[in-house]
Design an enzyme around this catalytic site. Structure first.
Site, short mmCIF file in Angstrom:
data_model
loop_
_atom_site.label_atom_id
_atom_site.label_comp_id
_atom_site.label_asym_id
_atom_site.label_seq_id
_atom_site.Cartn_x
_atom_site.Cartn_y
_atom_site.Cartn_z
N GLN A 49 0.86 -1.18 0.00
CA GLN A 49 0.00 0.00 0.00
C GLN A 49 0.90 1.23 0.00
OE1 GLN A 49 -3.67 -0.47 0.00
NE2 GLN A 49 -2.83 -2.41 -0.71
N ALA B 238 -11.48 2.46 4.83
CA ALA B 238 -10.57 1.64 4.04
C ALA B 238 -9.76 2.49 3.05
CB ALA B 238 -11.36 0.57 3.30
N HIS B 239 -8.87 1.83 2.33
CA HIS B 239 -7.96 2.55 1.45
C HIS B 239 -8.69 3.28 0.31
CE1 HIS B 239 -7.00 -1.57 -0.68
NE2 HIS B 239 -8.29 -1.40 -0.52
N ASN B 240 -8.20 4.49 0.05
CA ASN B 240 -8.68 5.31 -1.07
C ASN B 240 -10.10 5.82 -0.92
OD1 ASN B 240 -6.61 3.10 -2.55
ND2 ASN B 240 -6.31 5.26 -2.97
#
Lengths: 353, 353, 353
Positions: A200, A241-243
């Protein structure tokens, strides 16, 4: 430690932009609810449900709107929005000690980090190389600030917050204990022999005047950054969560989870225990009620819900069985309609004989 | 700190086992999405939804499968599984600094603990007596490692992880910040005067190549151990109760809770915000969608769901009322069917007159 | 570290108030399940499901009730409530080392704090000014105790717990790692330019014999205190909002969230992943099943549920569509009933012709 600050009603009315109906020199030293308030305390009336308590209050003064001024049995400070005035009053009566500038000798700070003279670094904190700290920053005891993080002016981290490398925080943001920003997003490619990790490589960017609750986790982006815009308020134990992107002034209540790459608009409110799946777009001014699952994008502002209501367990068990047969039930109703329509037609035919 | 590593396309194709369609000596130094990629960046195409973005990309090169090679307007590295190739590329471009062996002087390490020369122990960490650390272990700043824990080769604990006594971790496992392993299982016997605690005397055993997200909690077993098998991936804020077993290569998304003594099979995927009640057995290759409640064992692999879909709040309120009457509605439909069948029979009788 | 304590069966029967059926001098040194127990181990039989395992057990002795005494193939300790006896036995066999009084030299303790000679303060802990510690308190490594907190006799905080200022804990309470008590309640007044913070000026008060799980967050009150009464048990990752009151001896399972100002009665049990909205009153002896949403007050004790049951995904998708049409379906059934009643009446009329 409690530092008691007292105000005259005249001073308070001035500070809160209200009109005093009562004795200018009376003094209040703390805030309390209508029910518990007594001599020397200020209260507020912002919810019609508590009218009875307003009428019986023993507060020294009450923040009240014009509509209920006559109901107030004690001194009143007349304001347009009593709840907002209460918020501002709560800031006047905040008893927490002011920031005490200085670095605790037990903190471990990388050599290349410059600590502003008005910043406060708590005991046992760890600040890694490349970190930039703006004026008035507060880093609580036990915090760990990873490499190359940037922390904006007057932003405060309570005790035991963890920032991974490359997290950037704006100004006047508040992060509560046990929050984690910048942990790896949950990204793995399936292979015949298990999961292959996707490193990541993005960061986390948090705006100004954001509040992040205790135990919140915000993952770093896979390639681009995860972004929390200005004025966002996140309650405790939220998972981002990511993004994900959360738009300006949106507020999310406790224990909600937002899955990867979803974009939440501005001024949304999401109630607690909700789940929002990945890759969605949620329109500005969307409101979601408690424990709802959002699994499609929302294009139109409004209030949305899912789930069922609470009921006695025995009754619920019967209904749950029926839910599993609901599609079949609907088909049976359709057949009935066709049958009855048939009779109806036949009946008409009969009538027409 | 960003350490930029650049590769020629020929090197990348070699490292990823792909076939280069483009200039061998062109250089890429980072990864980016199709949309944001520019000069010197590598991207990937793994999802048909982004075909338009593939056609317009300005990346230096794209990881692509044979089927879409013709759509790629720039250099292509042809691979069988672009998503997996992207995962491997992400590892090549990982910018995080390599493990810096050594013990920070502020760490507190029990006298009987031997720290391998290639291990890294962060600032303010605490390692209690009886702990065994294998080669290449990384213990982040602020971690607390309880008595007699064993940590396997190259396993990494990010900052502020807590291990209670007697937790055993395998090799190449990664644990994120604020995770807690080995806390007491929730076990109490009811008495007329409240709850009597059942001391939790088991441990936690975690296999190799496991990833455990930020804020995850894994309780120790009551008598036997709680077990997380090799290759399992747990997202953030998951709760694993005492004596749960999670089978090899299963992956669980954020905020899911698994209650005591439940056994989850191998290669399962459980989506976020799900709940799995206690004492169940979940078959290998079971998949559960977001915010589902699993309250019975699952014997057959497949995809399972519970809950209702999102809808406008006013409409939902009406449907929720009807859900509470669903059993009654089904009974009414049954009566209708009987009544209509009756008429139908009568009708036939009529017809037969 | 494991300290093995062994007991003769006679000693155990005495300690647990049971009647020994077997050899008085036989020795047991640990507890185990019926299935895994062997020589030198004590087990228990408290759940009819495990009768087969009782009959086959190789434990040295089993805690058993009169009803199943004859089924026990080995020595038996006859007790009224085997599960409770097991709880008490677990305390006898607790292998955790006793409290080692003393202050670790790396702990940072404010000058005005008096540490009782029998208290234990772990490495890297931080104790701020004004904190009062009672006899036998244990503060784990890495804990941060904010200003003016009070911690009662023999209360134990595991590693990395955070207490904000002005949190008061009773006696013999246990708090697990990464728990946070006293963080700001989620209170903001809406304004045309975003959210105005309501400073949270109350505290948190926790009673005696409370257990608080890993990663739990309990917010301080807005004006009055948030209160957790004596004997309450909270599992991991529970969120308790500001001004909540949880009544004596209630137990809440993992990942449940309770919103602001809700009052939960005494002896309630709330299963995991449930949500309870704000400003409710929940009667004593109320029980809520897993993943339920409580959005109205509960006046009558009983068992309550919401949600739907798990089903294969394809079937569920069809039923979910029907749920959205449920109000309409109910209206269609009503019309059918009217139509059929009409025919029925007509039929009677016809019959009467």
């Amino acid at each position: 430690m409690t530092s008691t600050t007292c105000f005259t009603l005249a001073e308070l009315a001035g500070a809160l932009g209200g009109e005093l109906h009562g004795e200018a020199e009376a003094s209040v030293c703390s805030l309390a609810t209508l029910q518990s308030a007594g001599e020397g305390q200020l209260s507020f009336f912002a919810n019609g449900r508590y009218l009875k308590q307003l009428r019986a209050t023993r507060a020294t003064a009450v923040l009240v709107s014009a509509r209920h001024l006559d109901e107030c049995p004690v001194a009143a400070i007349l304001v347009e929005d009593p709840y907002l005035a209460f918020a501002r009053a709560s800031q006047l009566f905040d008893w927490r000690p002011a920031v005490a500038a200085g670095v605790h000798p037990s903190a471990v700070i990388a050599e290349d980090v410059q600590v502003p003279t008005d910043a406060q670094i708590g005991a046992q904190a760890v600040i890694e190389p490349g970190v930039r700290l703006a004026s008035g920053v507060v880093i609580g005891p036990g915090c760990v600030i990873g490499r190359d993080c940037h922390i904006g002016p007057r932003t405060r981290l309570e005790a035991n917050v963890t920032l991974y490398p490359n997290v950037r925080l704006g100004a006047e943001t508040l992060i509560h204990s046990a929050a984690v920003l910048g942990s790896d997003g949950f990204g793995f490619a399936p292979t015949p022999n298990g999961w292959e990790k996707i490193c990541q490589l993005g960061g986390v960017v948090v705006g100004d005047r954001v509040e992040i609750g205790a135990g919140v986790t915000i993952d770093r982006g896979a390639l681009d950054d995860t972004r929390i815009e200005d004025g966002v308020k996140l309650d405790n134990q939220i998972q981002i969560a990511h993004n994900v992107v959360i738009g300006r002034d949106s507020a999310i209540a406790g224990c909600t989870a937002v899955a990867g790459s979803t974009k939440i608009g501005q001024r949304c409110t999401i109630a607690g225990m909700s789940g929002i799946t990945g890759h969605l777009e949620i329109a500005d001014d969307t409101h979601v009620t408690a424990m709802s699952l959002v699994s499609k994008s929302i294009a139109n502002p409004g209030v949305y819900s899912s789930g069922t209501g609470l009921e006695p367990h025995q009754q619920w068990k019967r209904n749950v069985v029926r839910f599993r047969q609901l599609d079949e039930l609907a088909r049976r109703v359709r057949k009935l309609e066709q049958a009855v329509e048939l009779y109806s037609t036949e009946g008409q035919t009969d009538d027409g004989r």
